[in-house]
Design an enzyme around this catalytic site. Structure first.
Site, PDB file in Angstrom:
ATOM      1  N   HIS A  17       0.846  -1.208   0.000  1.00  0.00           N
ATOM      2  CA  HIS A  17       0.000   0.000   0.000  1.00  0.00           C
ATOM      3  C   HIS A  17       0.878   1.255   0.000  1.00  0.00           C
ATOM      4  O   HIS A  17       0.621   2.212  -0.730  1.00  0.00           O
ATOM      5  CB  HIS A  17      -0.885   0.043   1.254  1.00  0.00           C
ATOM      6  CG  HIS A  17      -1.942  -1.015   1.336  1.00  0.00           C
ATOM      7  ND1 HIS A  17      -2.111  -1.816   2.449  1.00  0.00           N
ATOM      8  CD2 HIS A  17      -2.899  -1.391   0.459  1.00  0.00           C
ATOM      9  CE1 HIS A  17      -3.126  -2.629   2.247  1.00  0.00           C
ATOM     10  NE2 HIS A  17      -3.627  -2.412   1.048  1.00  0.00           N
ATOM     11  N   LYS A  41     -18.178  -5.392   7.525  1.00  0.00           N
ATOM     12  CA  LYS A  41     -16.882  -6.081   7.593  1.00  0.00           C
ATOM     13  C   LYS A  41     -16.482  -6.187   9.057  1.00  0.00           C
ATOM     14  O   LYS A  41     -16.879  -5.360   9.864  1.00  0.00           O
ATOM     15  CB  LYS A  41     -15.816  -5.286   6.837  1.00  0.00           C
ATOM     16  CG  LYS A  41     -16.042  -5.251   5.335  1.00  0.00           C
ATOM     17  CD  LYS A  41     -14.737  -4.986   4.582  1.00  0.00           C
ATOM     18  CE  LYS A  41     -14.950  -5.099   3.085  1.00  0.00           C
ATOM     19  NZ  LYS A  41     -13.692  -5.056   2.333  1.00  0.00           N
ATOM     20  N   ARG A  90      -2.200  -6.057  -8.301  1.00  0.00           N
ATOM     21  CA  ARG A  90      -1.063  -6.940  -8.020  1.00  0.00           C
ATOM     22  C   ARG A  90      -0.875  -7.982  -9.100  1.00  0.00           C
ATOM     23  O   ARG A  90       0.234  -8.313  -9.491  1.00  0.00           O
ATOM     24  CB  ARG A  90      -1.280  -7.666  -6.679  1.00  0.00           C
ATOM     25  CG  ARG A  90      -1.111  -6.772  -5.486  1.00  0.00           C
ATOM     26  CD  ARG A  90      -1.612  -7.445  -4.242  1.00  0.00           C
ATOM     27  NE  ARG A  90      -3.019  -7.789  -4.405  1.00  0.00           N
ATOM     28  CZ  ARG A  90      -3.799  -8.213  -3.437  1.00  0.00           C
ATOM     29  NH1 ARG A  90      -3.323  -8.402  -2.236  1.00  0.00           N
ATOM     30  NH2 ARG A  90      -5.075  -8.483  -3.661  1.00  0.00           N
ATOM     31  N   SER A 128      -3.097  -7.586   3.117  1.00  0.00           N
ATOM     32  CA  SER A 128      -3.313  -7.411   4.551  1.00  0.00           C
ATOM     33  C   SER A 128      -3.670  -8.743   5.210  1.00  0.00           C
ATOM     34  O   SER A 128      -3.278  -9.006   6.353  1.00  0.00           O
ATOM     35  CB  SER A 128      -4.446  -6.404   4.796  1.00  0.00           C
ATOM     36  OG  SER A 128      -4.106  -5.147   4.283  1.00  0.00           O
TER      37      SER A 128
HETATM   38  O1  PNS Z   1      -8.625  -2.654   0.394  1.00  0.00           O
HETATM   39  P1  PNS Z   1      -9.843  -3.257  -0.239  1.00  0.00           P
HETATM   40  O2  PNS Z   1     -10.617  -4.073   0.775  1.00  0.00           O
HETATM   41  O3  PNS Z   1      -9.529  -4.035  -1.477  1.00  0.00           O
HETATM   42  O4  PNS Z   1     -10.764  -2.012  -0.677  1.00  0.00           O
HETATM   43  C1  PNS Z   1     -12.015  -2.224  -1.283  1.00  0.00           C
HETATM   44  C2  PNS Z   1     -12.829  -0.929  -1.338  1.00  0.00           C
HETATM   45  C3  PNS Z   1     -12.920  -0.275   0.016  1.00  0.00           C
HETATM   46  C4  PNS Z   1     -12.182   0.042  -2.301  1.00  0.00           C
HETATM   47  C5  PNS Z   1     -14.241  -1.324  -1.855  1.00  0.00           C
HETATM   48  O5  PNS Z   1     -14.730  -2.387  -1.110  1.00  0.00           O
HETATM   49  C6  PNS Z   1     -15.237  -0.178  -1.812  1.00  0.00           C
HETATM   50  O6  PNS Z   1     -15.145   0.760  -2.566  1.00  0.00           O
HETATM   51  N1  PNS Z   1     -16.190  -0.293  -0.871  1.00  0.00           N
HETATM   52  C7  PNS Z   1     -17.190   0.734  -0.643  1.00  0.00           C
HETATM   53  C8  PNS Z   1     -18.538   0.251  -1.163  1.00  0.00           C
HETATM   54  C9  PNS Z   1     -18.693   0.552  -2.634  1.00  0.00           C
HETATM   55  O7  PNS Z   1     -18.520   1.667  -3.073  1.00  0.00           O
HETATM   56  N2  PNS Z   1     -19.041  -0.485  -3.432  1.00  0.00           N
HETATM   57  C10 PNS Z   1     -19.302  -0.276  -4.845  1.00  0.00           C
HETATM   58  C11 PNS Z   1     -18.128  -0.574  -5.698  1.00  0.00           C
HETATM   59  S1  PNS Z   1     -18.340  -2.230  -6.266  1.00  0.00           S
END
Ligand code: PNS
Length: 169
Positions: A17, A41, A90, A128
């Protein structure tokens, strides 16, 4: 002034990150790293703890600020007047989910674009959840996270009595 947001769970923030943060910070005048705080979560660290860890490890990057949000990333981007989302890629296995997210976000907010940075090869395997897994067995996570974050992870696991075997490092 160009600005971008790098949203994520950061549970905890890894060196992968941090690599994305440093590179994205060079591309934009201001970069906001924002921690998702969604109640569905069950993270190891609270949103405040994740924000604090990010503040510590990004303290030397002047144009980076740390925030948290709940709900949709697109709504957060709209509220903060951001048109660019940063995400790290990645491997090809990330691509399908990331593409779907980027397209969904653009459907919700058509002005919102996602910029993908390919993760540096040395962190291509890193996540993570790998950090949490290795630390929970007392393994060495110093290659994966900064020293401050490593301390916080071991302490949290000990506090939660989640260490399966004694810490070896
Ligand atoms: O670090 P991560 O867990 O891969 O991040 C994922 C994240 C937070 C970017 C994604 O889950 C997100 O944007 N969540 C907020 C809900 C949302 O907007 N969902 C619609 C997009 S599919």
């Amino acid at each position: 002034m160009s600005n971008a947001v790098y949203p994520g769970s950061f549970d905890p923030v890894t060196k992968g990150h941090l690599d994305i943060i440093r590179r994205a910070a060079k591309m934009f005048d201001r970069l906001t790293v924002s921690v998702l705080n969604n109640s569905d979560k069950s993270p190891l660290f609270s949103a405040d703890e994740r924000v604090n860890m990010l503040r510590v490890i990004c303290r030397d990057i002047p144009n980076v600020e740390i925030d948290s949000f709940s709900g949709l990333t697109a709504d957060y981007a709209k509220q903060t007047g951001t048109d660019v989302i940063i995400r790290g890629l990645r491997a090809v296995t990330d691509f399908e989910y990331e593409l779907q997210m980027a397209q969904t976000n653009r459907k919700i907010l058509p002005s919102l674009d996602t910029v993908f940075l390919t993760t540096s090869l040395e962190y291509a395997y890193l996540s993570s959840s790998i950090v949490r897994e290795v630390a929970s067995y007392g393994g060495d996570i110093s290659e994966f996270v900064t020293p401050e974050v490593a301390e916080a992870v071991y302490k949290k696991l000990e506090d939660c009595q989640l260490v399966n075997s004694k810490r070896k490092y």
